[in-house]
Design a protein around this motif. Structure first.
Motif, PDB file in Angstrom:
ATOM      1  N   VAL A  72      90.391  53.063  53.466  1.00 36.35           N
ATOM      2  CA  VAL A  72      89.997  53.538  52.139  1.00 36.35           C
ATOM      3  C   VAL A  72      90.759  52.773  51.054  1.00 36.35           C
ATOM      4  O   VAL A  72      90.187  52.367  50.035  1.00 36.35           O
ATOM      5  CB  VAL A  72      90.226  55.052  52.005  1.00 36.35           C
ATOM      6  N   ARG A  73      92.052  52.541  51.281  1.00 36.59           N
ATOM      7  CA  ARG A  73      92.837  51.776  50.294  1.00 36.59           C
ATOM      8  C   ARG A  73      92.329  50.346  50.170  1.00 36.59           C
ATOM      9  O   ARG A  73      92.252  49.795  49.061  1.00 36.59           O
ATOM     10  CB  ARG A  73      94.324  51.794  50.682  1.00 36.59           C
ATOM     11  N   THR A  74      91.979  49.731  51.293  1.00 36.80           N
ATOM     12  CA  THR A  74      91.428  48.370  51.258  1.00 36.80           C
ATOM     13  C   THR A  74      90.115  48.342  50.479  1.00 36.80           C
ATOM     14  O   THR A  74      89.874  47.429  49.680  1.00 36.80           O
ATOM     15  CB  THR A  74      91.205  47.842  52.681  1.00 36.80           C
ATOM     16  N   ILE A  75      89.279  49.335  50.705  1.00 34.76           N
ATOM     17  CA  ILE A  75      88.005  49.411  49.986  1.00 34.76           C
ATOM     18  C   ILE A  75      88.252  49.550  48.487  1.00 34.76           C
ATOM     19  O   ILE A  75      87.595  48.890  47.668  1.00 34.76           O
ATOM     20  CB  ILE A  75      87.154  50.575  50.523  1.00 34.76           C
ATOM     21  N   ARG A  76      89.205  50.368  48.098  1.00 30.64           N
ATOM     22  CA  ARG A  76      89.518  50.535  46.679  1.00 30.64           C
ATOM     23  C   ARG A  76      90.028  49.227  46.078  1.00 30.64           C
ATOM     24  O   ARG A  76      89.665  48.862  44.955  1.00 30.64           O
ATOM     25  CB  ARG A  76      90.550  51.645  46.500  1.00 30.64           C
ATOM     26  N   ASP A  77      90.845  48.496  46.839  1.00 32.41           N
ATOM     27  CA  ASP A  77      91.354  47.209  46.340  1.00 32.41           C
ATOM     28  C   ASP A  77      90.224  46.204  46.157  1.00 32.41           C
ATOM     29  O   ASP A  77      90.150  45.509  45.128  1.00 32.41           O
ATOM     30  CB  ASP A  77      92.399  46.640  47.310  1.00 32.41           C
TER      31      ASP A  77
ATOM     32  N   ALA B  16      89.055  58.401  42.540  1.00 27.84           N
ATOM     33  CA  ALA B  16      88.905  57.671  43.792  1.00 27.84           C
ATOM     34  C   ALA B  16      89.937  58.073  44.840  1.00 27.84           C
ATOM     35  O   ALA B  16      89.919  57.550  45.951  1.00 27.84           O
ATOM     36  CB  ALA B  16      88.982  56.173  43.554  1.00 27.84           C
ATOM     37  N   GLU B  17      90.849  58.981  44.504  1.00 26.01           N
ATOM     38  CA  GLU B  17      91.794  59.459  45.509  1.00 26.01           C
ATOM     39  C   GLU B  17      91.029  60.238  46.576  1.00 26.01           C
ATOM     40  O   GLU B  17      90.213  61.109  46.246  1.00 26.01           O
ATOM     41  CB  GLU B  17      92.846  60.357  44.861  1.00 26.01           C
TER      42      GLU B  17
ATOM     43  N   GLU C 168      87.576  40.729  54.759  1.00 30.06           N
ATOM     44  CA  GLU C 168      86.279  40.050  54.814  1.00 30.06           C
ATOM     45  C   GLU C 168      85.154  41.040  55.101  1.00 30.06           C
ATOM     46  O   GLU C 168      84.066  40.947  54.520  1.00 30.06           O
ATOM     47  CB  GLU C 168      86.284  38.970  55.901  1.00 30.06           C
ATOM     48  N   MET C 169      85.411  41.962  56.033  1.00 33.50           N
ATOM     49  CA  MET C 169      84.404  42.978  56.345  1.00 33.50           C
ATOM     50  C   MET C 169      84.041  43.763  55.101  1.00 33.50           C
ATOM     51  O   MET C 169      82.859  43.974  54.792  1.00 33.50           O
ATOM     52  CB  MET C 169      84.928  43.947  57.413  1.00 33.50           C
ATOM     53  N   VAL C 170      85.062  44.209  54.381  1.00 31.98           N
ATOM     54  CA  VAL C 170      84.816  45.047  53.211  1.00 31.98           C
ATOM     55  C   VAL C 170      84.123  44.258  52.101  1.00 31.98           C
ATOM     56  O   VAL C 170      83.165  44.736  51.481  1.00 31.98           O
ATOM     57  CB  VAL C 170      86.131  45.676  52.706  1.00 31.98           C
ATOM     58  N   ARG C 171      84.587  43.025  51.848  1.00 29.24           N
ATOM     59  CA  ARG C 171      83.964  42.210  50.794  1.00 29.24           C
ATOM     60  C   ARG C 171      82.489  41.955  51.086  1.00 29.24           C
ATOM     61  O   ARG C 171      81.627  42.096  50.205  1.00 29.24           O
ATOM     62  CB  ARG C 171      84.708  40.877  50.641  1.00 29.24           C
ATOM     63  N   SER C 172      82.180  41.575  52.319  1.00 31.76           N
ATOM     64  CA  SER C 172      80.789  41.269  52.654  1.00 31.76           C
ATOM     65  C   SER C 172      79.928  42.530  52.600  1.00 31.76           C
ATOM     66  O   SER C 172      78.773  42.485  52.160  1.00 31.76           O
ATOM     67  CB  SER C 172      80.702  40.630  54.046  1.00 31.76           C
TER      68      SER C 172
END
Length: 328
Positions: free
Chosen positions: A260-265, A274-275, A310-314
């Protein structure tokens, strides 16, 4: 020769079809389009609209397209739903496989790649899950996948079929925006859906015996999943001796809260809304499942290429381009 890809209009299936075509393989898709989308199937690939439960249709498809190998992805896959509707899952995942195998074996098609799941392991009490870790599934979905593996072993033992079952872990990402995950049952699009509506992400349970209390999973890019299926299919067709069961994972655990933190970043979402909010545990969710990916590297020469950002960005690019945020 032609490969039949069941579920080839789905999120994972379309990536597999695209990857197989890129390697010069001939493919025909069978999909009931209950969750798949015909627009995902590449131009020039025949699409047969129907279910693997329709034996005569499967038989006609196998005969008409001179099918020699099958990549079987068509299945129901939601853990929580499988707990509520176990008979539906046994019908779709177990009986569907039996009907498909009946047609394939009858036609003399010798190669079969089965999309299995880490759910067959259940809640293993080990840091890293190897293929020899005991299979003790904790939900009906996982049991249907394990029964499928056992069915394949029995059919292969009777002669005439060579197979590989690929136990993959938590899938994310997209190879192109057109093939993005448009559902909201997987964690990453589930969080996107909440953020796009200015709602906090949901975390199911923060009291597991893990460092931050949330479940730990081995996230794997869907493009890596696709390349592993291609590697397994080509190994079978090439006569290579392969293990019957192989994990597909990165061998690295990421907690739900970390994801979740990676997605927020990646999405640039840092507002207070978004918490994440913690909700009760979902039935059938094991605390930690992380793959050992050594055997598939040794047997097929395959290894994952993509990391979690990369997974999250794509996935985020696909979510935005596909208009999912606007539809939901």
């Amino acid at each position: 020769m032609t490969w039949l890809v069941t579920g080839g209009a789905g999120y994972i299936g379309a990536h597999v079809v695209t990857a197989m075509r890129a390697q010069g393989e001939r493919v025909v898709v069978l999909d009931d389009l209950s969750t798949g989308d015909a627009s995902r199937v590449p131009e020039g690939v025949p699409l047969v609209h129907g279910s693997v439960l329709d034996g005569p249709l499967v038989q006609r498809t196998v005969d008409r397209h001179a099918v020699r190998g099958v990549v079987h992805l068509a299945a129901k896959k939601q853990v929580e739903e499988s707990v509520r509707r176990p008979l539906h899952y046994y019908a779709e995942n177990v009986e569907g496989l039996r009907v498909l195998l009946d047609a394939v074996v009858g036609a003399g098609a010798p190669w079969f790649v089965f999309s299995s799941s880490a759910a067959v392991y259940g809640a293993p009490d080990v840091d890293v899950v190897g293929e020899d870790t005991p299979c003790l599934p904790v939900n009906p979905y996982g049991r249907t996948k394990l029964i499928g593996e056992q069915m394949l072993a029995d059919v292969a033992g009777a002669g005439g079929l060579r197979y590989t079952a690929l136990r993959y872990f938590n899938v994310a990402g997209s190879a192109s925006p057109a093939l993005a995950d448009r559902g909201v049952s997987n964690l990453v699009p589930m969080v996107f859906d909440r953020l796009s509506r200015h709602l906090p992400p949901r975390v199911f349970g923060d009291d597991y015996d893990t460092p931050d209390g949330s479940c730990i999973r081995d996230f794997i890019h869907v493009a890596d999943i696709a390349s592993a299926h291609v590697a397994a299919a080509r190994a079978l067709a090439g006569g290579q001796e392969t293990d019957h069961v192989l994990n597909i994972g990165r061998g690295r655990g990421v907690s739900v809260l970390e994801m979740v933190r990676t997605i927020r970043d990646v999405t640039g979402t840092d507002a207070g809304w978004a918490e994440p909010v913690v909700e009760p545990r979902r039935p059938g969710d094991p605390p930690r499942v992380v793959a050992s990916a050594e055997r598939i590297r040794d047997v097929l020469g395959w290894e994952a290429r993509h990391d979690v950002p990369e997974m999250v960005r794509s996935a985020w690019e696909g979510w935005q381009v596909s208009g999912s945020a606007g539809r939901r």
